[in-house]
Design an enzyme around this catalytic site. Structure first.
Site, PDB file in Angstrom:
ATOM      1  N   HIS A  21       0.827  -1.209   0.000  1.00  0.00           N
ATOM      2  CA  HIS A  21       0.000   0.000   0.000  1.00  0.00           C
ATOM      3  C   HIS A  21       0.867   1.267   0.000  1.00  0.00           C
ATOM      4  O   HIS A  21       0.382   2.344  -0.342  1.00  0.00           O
ATOM      5  CB  HIS A  21      -0.897  -0.020   1.243  1.00  0.00           C
ATOM      6  CG  HIS A  21      -2.266   0.536   1.034  1.00  0.00           C
ATOM      7  ND1 HIS A  21      -2.923   0.548  -0.184  1.00  0.00           N
ATOM      8  CD2 HIS A  21      -3.142   1.096   1.917  1.00  0.00           C
ATOM      9  CE1 HIS A  21      -4.119   1.087  -0.035  1.00  0.00           C
ATOM     10  NE2 HIS A  21      -4.275   1.436   1.231  1.00  0.00           N
ATOM     11  N   ASN A  67      -6.490   7.295   3.961  1.00  0.00           N
ATOM     12  CA  ASN A  67      -7.910   7.609   3.788  1.00  0.00           C
ATOM     13  C   ASN A  67      -8.235   9.091   3.883  1.00  0.00           C
ATOM     14  O   ASN A  67      -9.372   9.487   3.648  1.00  0.00           O
ATOM     15  CB  ASN A  67      -8.754   6.831   4.799  1.00  0.00           C
ATOM     16  CG  ASN A  67      -8.595   5.330   4.626  1.00  0.00           C
ATOM     17  OD1 ASN A  67      -7.953   4.861   3.702  1.00  0.00           O
ATOM     18  ND2 ASN A  67      -9.186   4.584   5.524  1.00  0.00           N
ATOM     19  N   ASP A  92      -1.049   2.277  -5.298  1.00  0.00           N
ATOM     20  CA  ASP A  92      -1.046   0.851  -5.592  1.00  0.00           C
ATOM     21  C   ASP A  92      -2.349   0.480  -6.301  1.00  0.00           C
ATOM     22  O   ASP A  92      -3.357   1.166  -6.168  1.00  0.00           O
ATOM     23  CB  ASP A  92      -0.894   0.043  -4.307  1.00  0.00           C
ATOM     24  CG  ASP A  92      -1.999   0.331  -3.300  1.00  0.00           C
ATOM     25  OD1 ASP A  92      -2.202   1.508  -2.954  1.00  0.00           O
ATOM     26  OD2 ASP A  92      -2.670  -0.616  -2.854  1.00  0.00           O
ATOM     27  N   ASN A 113      -9.096   3.871  -1.327  1.00  0.00           N
ATOM     28  CA  ASN A 113      -9.560   4.882  -0.372  1.00  0.00           C
ATOM     29  C   ASN A 113      -8.806   6.199  -0.457  1.00  0.00           C
ATOM     30  O   ASN A 113      -9.371   7.257  -0.208  1.00  0.00           O
ATOM     31  CB  ASN A 113      -9.521   4.337   1.054  1.00  0.00           C
ATOM     32  CG  ASN A 113     -10.590   3.291   1.278  1.00  0.00           C
ATOM     33  OD1 ASN A 113     -11.631   3.307   0.625  1.00  0.00           O
ATOM     34  ND2 ASN A 113     -10.337   2.369   2.181  1.00  0.00           N
TER      35      ASN A 113
END
Length: 188
Positions: A21, A67, A92, A113
């Site tokens: 991530h 987020n 990613d 997100n």
């Protein structure tokens, strides 16, 4: 002098450092190493700047966690007076095989997100994004564990070459433009 905001998405903290991530952070760290520049902790993120062929590239690693990335992106676009067409967001992508590159001029968040928050905060999907494939070798319901998991041994061996491509891609975005960059790097 033309300015570009290059945002690498990731999560701050050691436990996330080498996760799939965090490929956005990893690509920016590689660029900083190549350019011999260091990141400084500033408002809403770590920032480093380099110049190439008359362009200024501002690298941003948001400190807001994935987020809430939109807040940092919006702040730095305004602070540096950079138009949204000079924004490139690196993230990613589970829908691409490991290391695959997809550069797009716009698009949905695709379930990501970080992109979801940027889209909502900027109130547009009209900005360039560089999606780095992390593959999808996870069982049903294990997506979060997968993206927050670390690279496997084979991926680790291939990462340096992929990171080099990222460095070239970012420079191309600022000098050759988005369309040429898409033609040169997509699918590579």
């Amino acid at each position: 002098m033309k300015k570009f905001l290059i945002v690498g998405l990731g999560n701050i903290g050691e436990k996330y450092e080498n996760t799939r991530h965090n490929i956005g952070f990893k690509i920016l760290d590689n660029i900083a190493a190549k350019e011999d520049i260091t990141f400084e902790s500033q408002k809403l993120g770590s920032v480093a700047t380099f110049r190439f062929k008359g362009r200024t590239f501002i690298l941003l690693k948001p400190s807001t966690y994935m987020n809430l990335s939109g807040k940092a992106v919006s702040y730095w676009l305004q602070k540096e007076n950079i138009p949204v067409e000079n924004l490139l967001v690196i993230c990613d992508d589970l829908n691409l095989d490991f290391g695959a590159i997809r550069v797009k001029a716009k698009g949905s968040d695709g379930g990501h997100n970080g992109l979801k928050d940027i889209n909502a905060t900027l109130n547009t999907q009209q900005y360039a994004r560089y999606r780095f494939g992390v593959g999808s070798q996870f069982s049903k319901g294990r997506q979060v564990d997968y993206v927050l998991g670390e690279w496997d041994t084979d991926e680790e061996k291939l990462l340096p070459e992929r990171l080099e491509k990222g460095y070239e891609l970012v420079k191309s975005f600022g000098t050759a433009g988005l369309n040429n960059t898409m033609n040169t790097f997509n699918g590579k």
